[in-house]
Design a protein around this motif. Sequence first.
Motif, PDB file in Angstrom:
ATOM      1  N   CYS A   4       0.841  -1.193   0.000  1.00  0.00           N
ATOM      2  CA  CYS A   4       0.000   0.000   0.000  1.00  0.00           C
ATOM      3  C   CYS A   4       0.883   1.252   0.000  1.00  0.00           C
ATOM      4  O   CYS A   4       1.739   1.413   0.874  1.00  0.00           O
ATOM      5  N   CYS A   7      -0.140   3.430   3.488  1.00  0.00           N
ATOM      6  CA  CYS A   7       0.220   3.050   4.872  1.00  0.00           C
ATOM      7  C   CYS A   7       1.453   2.155   4.909  1.00  0.00           C
ATOM      8  O   CYS A   7       1.950   1.822   5.982  1.00  0.00           O
ATOM      9  N   CYS A  21      -4.515  -0.271   0.002  1.00  0.00           N
ATOM     10  CA  CYS A  21      -5.333  -1.223   0.751  1.00  0.00           C
ATOM     11  C   CYS A  21      -6.746  -0.649   0.935  1.00  0.00           C
ATOM     12  O   CYS A  21      -6.963   0.555   0.783  1.00  0.00           O
ATOM     13  N   CYS A  24      -7.021   2.237   3.497  1.00  0.00           N
ATOM     14  CA  CYS A  24      -6.570   3.566   3.046  1.00  0.00           C
ATOM     15  C   CYS A  24      -7.533   4.147   2.009  1.00  0.00           C
ATOM     16  O   CYS A  24      -7.773   5.353   1.989  1.00  0.00           O
TER      17      CYS A  24
HETATM   18 ZN   LIG Z   1      -2.992   1.196   3.239  1.00  0.00          ZN
END
Ligand SMILES: [Zn+2]
Length: 379
Positions: A4, A7, A21, A24
């Motif tokens: 991701c 994050c 992801c 997020c």
């Molecule tokens: Zn993420």
Amino acid sequence: MGKCNFCGREDRLVSEVLNACRNCILNQDWDIIKTYLSKIHENIRNLEGLPKRAPSSTNSNIQFKCNFCINECKLSFNDISYCGLRNVQKNQTGELTFPTRNNGYIHGYIDANPTNCCNSWFCPAGTSAGYPQYSDYNGPEYGTYSYAAFLYGCSFNCLFCQNSSHKWIARKNLLDAEVLANQICNNKKISCLCYFGGTPEPQLSFTINLAELILEKLKKEDPDRKFRICWEWNGSGNRSLIEKCMEIAIKTGGNIKFDLKSYSKKVHYALCGVSNKRTLENFEYLATNYYGLRGNQMPEMSACTLLIPGYVNHEEVEYISRFISDINEEIPYSLLVFHGDYQMKDLPITPLIQAENCLNVAKKYLKNVHLGNKFLLNF
Ligand SMILES: [Zn+2]
């Protein structure tokens, strides 16, 4: 394994095509995420020879406005519609001919009943439902066929598309409705027709015309023959056209299958590149106005959701189940086990635990829930 970009999480449930992801996508600044996601979809569409986004030309050169689906393309010279089926060129050479009500980009084939249709667990082809009004068989229709009407083009850009050959639009696939209607009527073993794709929305008028030609012909030549007509779609279509389809499905003993890919608009945009607003509105409208109208054990419509690991989880299934049950808890809902396809080949098959969780959540809200593609779980 994807990572991701927001994050930093590395996980086999983060798809490499998105590298974002679900958490997020839902929780980070939407303007930033949306721009990021748009780029991904635009790049993929560009490689497919499709326009990056729906043409919305505001200049005075607009040659064609299409209102078949949510994208409502406004084409000027050299533009291609979002679905890839319509373009307008100054010199009439080389380009695709527009699909019309008489000519559609379609690949049809016969499929033995009961098929792997997501509704065969309650429809007349797979059960005794509808006998004797809509089927000659008091049980599954072994020995008969479904005419699978695969329509080219799509109003969405799903990264997990399980039928991505719909993008290979070619002149040779532009077929005449009258000719097809004759072929279908001449094979007396065909007991139903299902439009799918791609999605039928960009060619709804063609699908309606072909359906009407078949029904007229059968009425004249073979009035006792049972012939059901179904549509499986992403639900982004023009309201008056989808109502016409619903009416045909109801009268013939068929049904309408909505793919509800996700409820969260952000997740939907990430996966499909287009809003799910129209889909949810259309589902609610048809379900409110038509579900139960036939007054028997034959659902007029259904919903189905592909359980994409990492993205379409029990939370999404809960939102969708609640949305459906707020309209009518009887509406059938199919959950489908996912396998990697198109741009999301890196994602695993839906884990058994996810499938079970989703099934249990859906059953809290709805009376008729089914898990399809179960054979994949054995791997
Ligand atoms: Zn993420």
